[in-house]
Design an enzyme around this catalytic site. Structure first.
Site, mmCIF file in Angstrom:
data_model
loop_
_atom_site.group_PDB
_atom_site.id
_atom_site.type_symbol
_atom_site.label_atom_id
_atom_site.label_comp_id
_atom_site.label_asym_id
_atom_site.label_seq_id
_atom_site.Cartn_x
_atom_site.Cartn_y
_atom_site.Cartn_z
ATOM 1 N N GLY A 1 0.793 -1.222 0.000
ATOM 2 C CA GLY A 1 0.000 0.000 0.000
ATOM 3 C C GLY A 1 0.825 1.272 0.000
ATOM 4 O O GLY A 1 0.500 2.230 -0.717
ATOM 5 N N GLN B 1 -7.642 0.170 3.430
ATOM 6 C CA GLN B 1 -8.477 -0.330 4.522
ATOM 7 C C GLN B 1 -9.866 -0.778 4.064
ATOM 8 O O GLN B 1 -10.547 -1.492 4.795
ATOM 9 C CB GLN B 1 -8.620 0.747 5.606
ATOM 10 C CG GLN B 1 -7.360 0.991 6.417
ATOM 11 C CD GLN B 1 -6.996 -0.167 7.329
ATOM 12 O OE1 GLN B 1 -7.759 -1.105 7.525
ATOM 13 N NE2 GLN B 1 -5.800 -0.101 7.894
ATOM 14 N N SER C 1 -3.745 -3.251 -0.887
ATOM 15 C CA SER C 1 -2.648 -4.028 -0.340
ATOM 16 C C SER C 1 -3.088 -5.446 -0.026
ATOM 17 O O SER C 1 -4.217 -5.677 0.411
ATOM 18 C CB SER C 1 -2.120 -3.353 0.933
ATOM 19 O OG SER C 1 -1.017 -4.055 1.460
ATOM 20 N N HIS D 1 -1.734 -7.721 2.296
ATOM 21 C CA HIS D 1 -1.726 -8.244 3.660
ATOM 22 C C HIS D 1 -2.889 -7.745 4.514
ATOM 23 O O HIS D 1 -3.073 -8.199 5.636
ATOM 24 C CB HIS D 1 -0.397 -7.947 4.355
ATOM 25 C CG HIS D 1 -0.216 -6.534 4.801
ATOM 26 N ND1 HIS D 1 -0.372 -6.136 6.109
ATOM 27 C CD2 HIS D 1 0.111 -5.423 4.112
ATOM 28 C CE1 HIS D 1 -0.139 -4.842 6.202
ATOM 29 N NE2 HIS D 1 0.147 -4.380 5.014
ATOM 30 N N CYS E 1 5.147 3.639 18.386
ATOM 31 C CA CYS E 1 5.835 3.595 19.679
ATOM 32 C C CYS E 1 7.315 3.373 19.415
ATOM 33 O O CYS E 1 7.679 2.521 18.605
ATOM 34 C CB CYS E 1 5.294 2.469 20.548
ATOM 35 S SG CYS E 1 3.559 2.664 21.009
#
Length: 379
Positions: A69, A177, A197, A199, A323
């Site tokens: 993507g 999405q 995409s 996956h 993160c």
């Protein structure tokens, strides 16, 4: 482990894995080679292109396979902008796009392009009047996502496309999405290019696709490239593409059943969360959303803490933000919809998949209830 992070990635389904193995064994040739092994691989590649075109109700000649993507977004945008740079230097996008698009537009600003970042309302929707007001004589392209990967908000891409096309402006939409989760019939939509995409639809990682309407001119990122009709350099991953298209066709067929089941799971999960003896904020539940995504805040509790404690107790979820070295950045989407930085780092995302069960939803709520009780007892 209860896996509730399907918006990040999905486990490859058995049929896709089998296709990958068979294609790797029997169609291992370079699809650009002129010998029989290459010709066989090329025939499989073109069959996949035709199948994906039928899936999208799009001209197969506008489909180009990529590594995923992010690359699809970058190649589509760069190719379209370069081909139309003579028309102007103004671009439009939204403030809640995928990082690949936001980083791309930041780079274009460094090259002298002007970019308008449309704000969104408290539910993550852009305002069509604001979009209209942002259009200039020198506007050449707009990129607005179909569905948001953090809170699931669905943009009205038909209305957006009609407005842009009435002004002669190209429209790219990140559909990563929403592909195989919402109907995408490109023959009926005013869209010039999309990205998808593998996956995200139970296919292998490292595979994706771009669709660019064949009537729209584009300029390849690298000149004299031969693969994918000059759109993208690099040997084509034919086994991965075959597995991707296999997974996409199966998920497309399952879409009506899956979507209804996701709505039921979402309703049950929200009810269970609402019955907890702690404050719960469900993000953007008042607008049309992807039913498999539930964005939540537990006021006073950082999302990273919830994510790590869920993981320790056998539940995989996401904070929806990056993160690094134990430091959590506030969710960009949360900030864009008006949340404070403190509220933004409370965000946690749950996303369902085709294998998610009622029992897992109930168990996930129990895990959350227990870890939040522990948290507040220690405060």
């Amino acid at each position: 482990m209860i896996y509730m992070d399907h918006a990040a990635t999905t486990p490859p389904r058995e049929e896709a894995l089998q296709m990958y193995m068979e294609a790797s064994k029997h169609f291992f040739g370079n699809s650009s080679s002129l010998h029989d092994a290459g010709s066989q691989a090329n025939r499989l590649l073109e069959n996949c292109r035709n199948q994906l075109g039928q899936l999208l109700l799009a001209d197969k000649d506008g489909i180009y396979f990529t590594s995923g993507g992010s690359e699809s977004n970058i190649l589509a945008l760069q190719s379209l902008i370069e081909a139309n740079a003579h028309k102007g230097n103004h671009l439009i996008t939204s403030s809640i796009e995928h990082s690949s698009i936001l980083h791309f537009f930041a780079r274009m600003e460094a090259f002298g392009y002007e970019v308008t970042y449309l704000p969104v309302d408290s539910h993550g929707l852009i305002d069509l009047e604001e979009l209209k007001a942002s259009i200039r004589e020198e506007t050449i392209l707009a990129s607005i996502q179909h569905g948001n990967g953090e809170i699931g908000t669905i943009q009205p891409i038909n209305e957006i496309g009609n407005l842009l096309h009435s002004k002669g402006i190209l429209f790219h939409s990140d559909c990563v999405q929403t592909f195989c989760k919402l109907p995408l019939t490109l023959a009926d939509l005013p869209i010039d290019s999309i990205s998808v995409s593998s996956h995200k639809v139970y296919g292998p990682k490292g595979v994706g696709a771009v669709y660019i309407n064949p009537t729209v001119p584009y300029k390849a990122l690298l000149p004299n490239t031969t693969h994918e009709k000059g759109f993208r350099p690099g040997t084509v991953n034919v086994p991965g593409i075959a597995a991707f298209v296999t997974a996409a066709e199966l998920l497309q067929d399952e879409m009506p059943v899956n979507q209804e089941r996701y709505k039921q799971l979402r309703s049950k999960f929200i009810e269970l969360l609402s019955n907890m003896p702690v404050d719960v904020e469900i993000e953007s539940s008042a607008v049309e959303q992807l039913p498999h995504i539930v964005g939540v805040r537990f006021p006073g509790v950082q999302g990273q803490y919830v994510m790590l404690e869920c993981n320790r107790r056998g539940l995989a979820v996401s904070t929806g933000s990056a993160c690094s070295s134990g430091q959590q950045d506030p969710s960009r989407t949360m900030q864009a919809i008006g949340r404070t930085d403190d509220q933004a780092i409370e965000f946690i995302r749950f996303s369902f998949g085709r294998e998610t069960t009622d029992a897992e939803i109930t168990e996930a709520a129990k895990i959350l209830n227990a870890l939040l009780a522990d948290f507040f007892i220690t405060q």
